[in-house]
Design a protein around this motif. Sequence first.
Motif, mmCIF file in Angstrom:
data_model
loop_
_atom_site.group_PDB
_atom_site.id
_atom_site.type_symbol
_atom_site.label_atom_id
_atom_site.label_comp_id
_atom_site.label_asym_id
_atom_site.label_seq_id
_atom_site.Cartn_x
_atom_site.Cartn_y
_atom_site.Cartn_z
ATOM 1 N N LEU A 627 -38.086 -90.548 -89.632
ATOM 2 C CA LEU A 627 -37.588 -91.707 -88.903
ATOM 3 C C LEU A 627 -37.115 -91.365 -87.495
ATOM 4 O O LEU A 627 -36.682 -92.243 -86.758
ATOM 5 N N PHE A 643 -33.027 -100.142 -92.091
ATOM 6 C CA PHE A 643 -34.113 -99.199 -91.822
ATOM 7 C C PHE A 643 -35.475 -99.776 -92.227
ATOM 8 O O PHE A 643 -36.489 -99.091 -92.117
ATOM 9 N N TYR A 645 -38.570 -102.237 -91.522
ATOM 10 C CA TYR A 645 -39.159 -102.882 -90.342
ATOM 11 C C TYR A 645 -39.025 -104.392 -90.457
ATOM 12 O O TYR A 645 -38.827 -105.094 -89.461
ATOM 13 N N LEU A 670 -41.006 -98.909 -92.984
ATOM 14 C CA LEU A 670 -39.688 -98.558 -92.482
ATOM 15 C C LEU A 670 -39.724 -98.532 -90.975
ATOM 16 O O LEU A 670 -40.800 -98.449 -90.359
ATOM 17 N N LYS A 671 -38.544 -98.554 -90.367
ATOM 18 C CA LYS A 671 -38.451 -98.605 -88.912
ATOM 19 C C LYS A 671 -37.888 -97.292 -88.408
ATOM 20 O O LYS A 671 -36.816 -96.852 -88.825
ATOM 21 N N ARG A 672 -38.628 -96.646 -87.482
ATOM 22 C CA ARG A 672 -38.140 -95.428 -86.857
ATOM 23 C C ARG A 672 -37.025 -95.752 -85.872
ATOM 24 O O ARG A 672 -36.769 -96.903 -85.538
ATOM 25 N N LYS A 673 -36.334 -94.675 -85.407
ATOM 26 C CA LYS A 673 -35.236 -94.852 -84.465
ATOM 27 C C LYS A 673 -35.708 -95.516 -83.184
ATOM 28 O O LYS A 673 -34.975 -96.302 -82.564
ATOM 29 N N ASP A 703 -44.362 -90.836 -97.100
ATOM 30 C CA ASP A 703 -45.063 -91.239 -95.869
ATOM 31 C C ASP A 703 -46.549 -91.452 -96.179
ATOM 32 O O ASP A 703 -47.259 -90.525 -96.586
#
Length: 739
Positions: A627, A643, A645, A670-673, A703
């Motif tokens: 992430l 976290f 998306y 999921l949403k990355r930083k 992943d």
Amino acid sequence: MFSVLYVDDEPDLLELGKLFLENSGKFSVTTAVSATEGLQLAAREQIDLILSDYQMPGMDGIAFLKEIRAQYPNLPFILFTGRGREEVVIEAINSGADFYLQKGGDVRSQFAELAHKITIAVERRQAVNALRDSEQRLADIINFLPDATFAIDTEGTVIAWNRAIEDVTGVPASEMIGKGDHAYAIPFYGHHRELLIDLVLESEEAIQRGRYAIVKKEGDVLIAETSAAQVRGVKKVFYCKASLLYNKDGNVVGAIESIRDITEARHAEDELRAAYEQITASEEELREQYDELKSHQDQMRLANEQITAQDEELRGQYEEMVYLQKQTDESQQMLQQVLNTVPARVFWKDMELQYLGCNEPFARDAGFSMPADLIGKTDFDMGWKEQAEAYRVDDRRVIETGIPKIGYEEPQTTPDGNRIWLRTSKIPLRDSGGKILGILGTYEDITSTVEAKEKLRLLKISVDRAYDEVFWLDFEGNIIYVNDSACRITGFPREELLGMKIYSLDPDFPPEVWNKFIVDLRRQGTLLFTTRHRKKDGTIINVEIMTSYAAEGTREFSFAFARDITARMREQEDLKVAYEQLAAGQQALRESEEMYRSVIENIQDIFYRTDLNGNIILSSPSALTLLGYSSLDEVLGKPIASFFYQPEKRGDLLRILSKKGKIEDYEVQLKRKDGTPVWVSTNSHYYLGPDGSITGVEGVYRDISRRHEIEEGLLAANEKLTAQTRELRARLEELEKAD
């Protein structure tokens, strides 16, 4: 084995706890599903510790704790609960809980910690109780001492004040114990000052400068006599003895002083000395008068032979005889004065046991002012009429047999109703021809001696029947006294023990060890140590010895209390093994946790755990790589939905989890930083607490972004191929039409 009462309203948790604790072999567990049932069990069963949940219907754990403390203030209590609020912990500790343990985490490690705390709580309470019992026994022994006795610690604070000193001073122990600044001197001298007890640690020069006229030092013991004390307004003479108190390590922890009132003894000695001097002078004077009387009687005999021829001389002799009779009367009067002066009571009776005379001390004892008041009276007219018949039986026996009865003890009731003890002697009263005319008797008041003997008898009974073994040994190692417990515990008859030396009973005390021991005992005065005794059947037992130095004249003794500690040492060994096992278990637990941590830290997929509110409470470091975060601090404690998306997808996941109980291969973004999405596949399930209740969700995110890229590429290629195929088919159709 410790008896544990486990109280919890969840039967499954009770059964699990009982199984785990009893599996260790150290605990016997009784369970109760409510505090009310727990109180009933505590009232009828022997319980070493109570383990209780906090949140229970009816009476909660804190109310249960308060009720236990009200009924059983020394019973250990551990609160074992899922509640972790700070105010609950504080209230539990303030209400007297020994420990507070929160449920949760690994079951094995949690119950291992619980077992450890149970062991510590019970043993700590047992140690406190043993210390209290020991101190109580010491206080009882001091209270039984016949001499006025008190003790102070190294700060000069009074720590013991026995019944005898309460009687002497009129100051109860409750008012004196705990006081310092020489407060113990006030009942004796009316002000704060040093007593003999304060000189024990001083130098010889400082002792001689003290307030005692006569001081003798024997090792650590000081002996002195003082006539300066005044108790309750009465001047007293005291014989004082002070010595140091040591702990088991030989360190000085205080001092003790015994005070004996010898006022009457000193007065009696002075009176007796004066009486003897007066009797000696009177005897000398009587002897001179007797010689003179005998000379006159010889002259009278000569005059009688010449009376016929010498009438005038006879008249002169008659006058001289009258003079001699007067002298005789005066001599008898002087004898009466001597009798009135001596402290012994003297009396004489006729054949009818009526009083013919007595000295003044006897008359006062009988309640009369003068000896003449008793003449013609009997014992039934005296204050001791209750004993009159017994006295007269003795009188008749002496008169009838002519045999004196010397130095026997008998009771007497005084005119004011008190009961005293006498040492009496009676002899026949004879005339010059040996004919018995009555009885002559004397007695002395020995009440204090009889009472002292009775106290000594009671003390001997107490020692004979004491629970611990008691031994007296001389310094040659001979056993010269044992009590009943010594015979019971060792199995030897008393006669056999009294014929033994300590070397025969104690295998650890051969002569060379004994010789070193008596040197240490002389120097320190008191020793505490452990050794072994060999019973008659050959069995070896472990004993704890408390021995004190004693001396009588030139003889030296060891006075020892011995307690069988075989069972206690066995328990200590068992506890040591248990602690070693516990340490081994803790080491295995640490290794297991280390392995678990290593797996979490090195797993490529993301392992996570959330609480019931959806906040992340555990995450593997692989989440940082996927992430784009630099520290787990940026992840832990955050809502997991933040976290996602598409955060609403978290709700879809929970609905599926609620319906099926688990999720397998569920794909979500999921949403990355940096805000970009990443595709993952998750397998998740509910996380359960020790009580089986749902405490959160845990699982693995994998992943699958590369797989999605490949799938999207294949989809694009398929679409392109389909378009090319469609275009090719259209061209072919055009060619066919052209032909």
